[in-house]
Design an enzyme around this catalytic site. Structure first.
Site, short mmCIF file in Angstrom:
data_model
loop_
_atom_site.label_atom_id
_atom_site.label_comp_id
_atom_site.label_asym_id
_atom_site.label_seq_id
_atom_site.Cartn_x
_atom_site.Cartn_y
_atom_site.Cartn_z
N MET A 26 43.78 38.68 43.01
CA MET A 26 43.85 38.28 41.61
C MET A 26 45.29 38.44 41.11
SD MET A 26 40.21 39.21 39.93
CE MET A 26 40.51 40.92 39.57
N HIS A 30 50.86 44.36 44.68
CA HIS A 30 51.54 45.64 44.92
C HIS A 30 51.52 45.91 46.42
CE1 HIS A 30 47.47 47.09 45.35
NE2 HIS A 30 47.18 46.72 44.11
N GLY A 32 49.69 47.55 48.26
CA GLY A 32 48.38 47.40 48.90
C GLY A 32 48.15 45.96 49.34
N HIS A 33 48.46 45.01 48.44
CA HIS A 33 48.31 43.60 48.81
C HIS A 33 49.26 43.23 49.95
CE1 HIS A 33 47.02 43.39 44.44
NE2 HIS A 33 46.00 42.84 45.05
N GLN A 57 33.79 37.32 37.37
CA GLN A 57 33.49 38.67 37.85
C GLN A 57 33.81 39.76 36.82
OE1 GLN A 57 36.44 38.14 41.18
NE2 GLN A 57 36.78 40.32 40.87
N GLY A 144 40.72 44.91 50.93
CA GLY A 144 41.05 46.33 50.95
C GLY A 144 39.79 47.20 50.98
N ASP A 147 38.05 48.80 47.63
CA ASP A 147 36.85 48.16 47.08
C ASP A 147 35.80 48.10 48.20
OD1 ASP A 147 37.81 47.30 44.35
OD2 ASP A 147 39.34 46.40 45.60
N GLN A 150 32.69 45.94 47.68
CA GLN A 150 33.02 44.51 47.75
C GLN A 150 33.17 44.08 49.22
OE1 GLN A 150 35.98 42.33 45.18
NE2 GLN A 150 37.34 42.76 46.87
N VAL A 173 46.08 51.73 50.49
CA VAL A 173 47.47 52.21 50.41
C VAL A 173 47.57 53.11 49.18
CG1 VAL A 173 49.89 51.52 50.19
CG2 VAL A 173 48.32 50.12 51.53
O1 PAF Z 1 39.48 42.24 45.07
C1 PAF Z 1 39.87 41.31 44.32
O2 PAF Z 1 41.04 41.23 43.98
C2 PAF Z 1 38.88 40.27 43.86
O3 PAF Z 1 37.63 40.82 43.63
C3 PAF Z 1 38.77 39.04 44.79
C4 PAF Z 1 38.22 39.45 46.16
C5 PAF Z 1 40.14 38.41 44.96
C6 PAF Z 1 37.83 38.01 44.20
O4 PAF Z 1 38.27 37.56 42.96
#
Ligand code: PAF
Length: 287
Positions: A26, A30, A32-33, A57, A144, A147, A150, A173
């Protein structure tokens, strides 16, 4: 780096790559991404990042409108990291067909923990991730472990719907002091940030107790709770706990006695900011 904003362009761009790994995000990227992007590169020669703040969401009283959207910085970070292609659609583009009549729901996994406190959240996550998988046909997709619910739900959805996509879970991270990296950390004031450390400290303390031989999760949950609620050395800003839990990593059902890998999870509000974190403990790690 190719940047596309429509589904049609995304399909055309996708067709120019052979094996592709996707990092759905989204934005507000940072470290982590960036570690997800680094991991994605190990799973395919080309990497796509989607940047989309998915409205479906977020609950009505959540932070959708204030969620950070630093798109120029995000694109520069992706370019520097060697990302091949970015899909950055608008909400109108993603949801051009209006309210969906089909939702992917995994009630047993989605109704607990985050799902209980954020009703409908995982329907929105599954909806957007399913659309991204259909649009971009990745061979692998990285998420990650912060989550973890998720990740578990997306793994189950992918298997249930027979997508030939490898779902890769990536290590959380942390900042040097232990705080798990999150785009929401930037909402925290300096005092709140200090106070937010009680989340990771509680988890690390509980993990230490498992290493010392404690197996009863009620003792671990008490440790986590006491660390979160202690307005001592980490400052006086109150923390309100949504949950502390010890669950089986596959079923997400509560665990009373630790006999195998178990997720210790926390969701708490520090000031106005809701944060989540978790660690996996395993009795075989004991001294
Ligand atoms: O983890 C996230 O950033 C969001 O939930 C995702 C997986 C990109 C879905 O919008």
């Amino acid at each position: 780096m190719t940047v596309v904003r429509t589904i049609q362009e995304a399909r055309e761009a996708r067709a120019t790559f052979h094996r592709l790994a996707l990092v759905p995000t989204m934005g507000a990227l940072h470290a982590g991404h960036m570690s997800l992007i680094a991991e994605a590169k190990k799973h395919a020669p080309s990497v796509a990042v989607s940047i989309f703040v998915n409205p479906t969401q977020f609950g009505a009283r959540e932070d959708f409108s204030k969620y950070p959207r630093p798109i120029d910085e995000d694109l520069a970070k992706c370019e520097a990291a060697g990302v091949n292609f970015i899909f950055n659609p608008s909400a109108d583009q993603m949801y051009q067909h209006g309210a969906p009549e089909i939702v992917v729901d995994l009630p047993a996994l989605s109704s607990v923990l985050e799902g209980k406190h954020r009703p409908g959240h995982f329907k929105g996550v599954c909806q957007v991730v399913a659309k991204l998988f259909n649009i971009l046909s990745p061979d692998a997709a990285c998420f990650g472990r912060k989550d973890f619910q998720q990740l578990r739900i997306i793994t189950a959805m992918t298997r249930a719907l027979d997508w030939p996509i490898e779902i890769v879970g990536c290590t959380t991270v942390r900042e040097a002091d232990g705080l798990a990296m999150s785009s929401r950390n930037q909402y925290l004031t300096a005092d709140e940030r200090t106070r937010a450390l009680s989340i990771s400290r509680g988890l690390m303390h509980a993990r230490q107790q498992v290493a010392e031989g404690i197996r009863q999760t009620n003792r671990l949950l008490t440790t986590m709770q006491n660390t979160l609620l202690d307005v001592g050395k980490l400052g006086k800003i109150p923390v309100s706990i949504d949950y502390v839990a010890a669950v089986d990593p596959m079923t997400l059902k509560p665990v009373d006695t630790i006999t195998g890998p178990t997720v210790l999870a926390v969701a708490a509000r520090v000031g106005m900011t809701r944060l989540i974190d978790n660690v996996v403990v395993d009795p075989s790690d004991s001294k």
